[in-house]
Design an enzyme around this catalytic site. Sequence first.
Site, short mmCIF file in Angstrom:
data_model
loop_
_atom_site.label_atom_id
_atom_site.label_comp_id
_atom_site.label_asym_id
_atom_site.label_seq_id
_atom_site.Cartn_x
_atom_site.Cartn_y
_atom_site.Cartn_z
N HIS A 9 0.82 -1.22 0.00
CA HIS A 9 0.00 0.00 0.00
C HIS A 9 0.85 1.27 0.00
O HIS A 9 0.32 2.35 -0.22
CB HIS A 9 -0.95 -0.01 1.21
CG HIS A 9 -2.02 -1.06 1.08
ND1 HIS A 9 -3.31 -0.77 0.71
CD2 HIS A 9 -1.96 -2.41 1.21
CE1 HIS A 9 -4.01 -1.89 0.65
NE2 HIS A 9 -3.21 -2.91 0.95
N ASP A 15 3.52 9.23 -0.93
CA ASP A 15 2.37 8.45 -0.49
C ASP A 15 2.06 7.37 -1.51
O ASP A 15 2.16 7.61 -2.73
CB ASP A 15 1.15 9.37 -0.33
CG ASP A 15 0.31 8.98 0.87
OD1 ASP A 15 0.29 7.79 1.21
OD2 ASP A 15 -0.31 9.88 1.47
O1 F6P Z 1 0.03 3.28 3.90
C1 F6P Z 1 -0.03 2.05 4.49
C2 F6P Z 1 -1.04 1.98 5.61
O2 F6P Z 1 -1.43 0.65 5.82
C3 F6P Z 1 -2.26 2.85 5.34
O3 F6P Z 1 -3.18 2.23 4.53
C4 F6P Z 1 -2.74 3.16 6.71
O4 F6P Z 1 -3.30 4.43 6.77
C5 F6P Z 1 -1.52 3.10 7.54
O5 F6P Z 1 -0.52 2.45 6.82
C6 F6P Z 1 -1.85 2.42 8.81
O6 F6P Z 1 -0.85 2.45 9.73
P1 F6P Z 1 -1.07 1.90 11.18
O7 F6P Z 1 -1.66 0.56 11.04
O8 F6P Z 1 0.30 1.90 11.76
O9 F6P Z 1 -1.98 2.85 11.85
#
Ligand code: F6P
Length: 485
Positions: free
Chosen positions: A157, A364
């Site tokens: 992602h 991003d």
């Molecule tokens: O960008 C990758 C990602 O999985 C996003 O989809 C999400 O906003 C973020 O990281 C979540 O991070 P965490 O699980 O550490 O809150």
Amino acid sequence: MNLVVVSNRVARGKANEPMTGGLAAALLPVVEKSGAIWVGSSGRVRDGALREPFAEIEALGAGALAMLDLPAAHYGGYYEGFANSALWPALHSRTDLISASQEDYLSYREVNAFMARALLRFRKPETVFWIQDYHFLALGAELRDLGVTQPIGFFLHTPWPARAVIEGVPHHRELIEAMLAYDLIGFQTQDDCESFLSYVQSNLGLDVHDGIVTSRYGTSRIAVFPIGIDPDNFAQQAAKAVSHPDVSRLRRSLNGEKLAIGVDRLDYSKGLINRINAFDRMWTLRPALERTASLLQIATPSRGAIEAYGNLQSELAKLVSDVNGRHGEVDWTPIRYLNKGFSQTVLAGLYRTAQVGVVTPLHDGMNLVAKEYVAAQNPADPGVLVLSKFAGAAKELDTALLVNPHDIDGMARTIATALSMPLTERRMRWEAMMAKLRARTIQHWFSDFVDALQETRIGRRAAEQPTAEPPELWPRRSANGARYH
Ligand code: F6P
């Protein structure tokens, strides 16, 4: 087919509860409809031998949600350590922030191995595994070590950076070799794909033909699958949400002034400092815009135990207070700054209320806020999206006002342009973006990936029967990590 989706964070999600994970919120509606089993962390940790690891398994649409307690001894090294202090900064090209000990790496591998053992209980001959994100780069290799021959796909992602950047991650070679246990590796953009393939060719010396890499695991297909949203559903949600009490209160408080909105996790990749500096510059260069337009910045706290995040939170709070102190008036606050999460329902209404959406990350993967802002607009009077050219979404939403988030003056000018854009141009730009969102929805992303994964098993062995007894779940490997270099 029996689909098993795996991610660190899962969403139990109701539209009216705050959600911080872009991934989790995006996956929820499609996983729910697909009948898949979604496996992830329960958010809790547990000591000791975990023969029965799932804290909870509950129904999710036609499928199930399985939430696993992760091993207490390794959670910190895995999540705050290797995943978010080595991989995350590297994937967002912040090599200066990379820090991870050998123990962190071992914990990361232990949690990947633990998850692999836990997944065996869901394996059937027709199972297809789909692993999400940088928390589980080595999970496919662990599953293969356990004898799993079913298709295993992986989707990242985040962005994938240039070779010289990923080389800053300890054990990068071992991890990327492990990734080749996946049959299909999906990225958000062509640039990400190319950077990955460049590493595979130059650092691992492997052959690549038409996006197919041949390694000791067999063949892996590397391809682009830009993640989308459900734009029509989000639009309906936004139209309804304008009467939500929070949204009505916001509207009433505006007194005819225009609103720009930013919604981000509080993360250094999101370019928040530069964004606030750009608004500061705009009000300094164009004092006539003071009192006529303000910024609502929602910055949801995230990964607070990591020093870089704590530092950012303090720096940002100080900067916002300084800008408000200089430009504010007794009856006007230039930046409304909120450190909390909001539900998707409220966010949809807030997006629709704002004349400008500012999505200006330094790097991003995709950024679904950009897509949601567009989908939430009133077709008769849409707002303007100001979008960083370093967000994956910029590849598709090219009629947004694209900015370089490092160019503060340029951003200041662009935000001022957005605030005064005439209706005809706003509609033209918005219609083009909406057409792109409709052409590549989250449903397309989900089914395109799963279809491709099922077709991609060139050179892999046919699925075998599951082993009668899953192996002992914990611990399987000595804590000295002898297996890893
Ligand atoms: O960008 C990758 C990602 O999985 C996003 O989809 C999400 O906003 C973020 O990281 C979540 O991070 P965490 O699980 O550490 O809150």
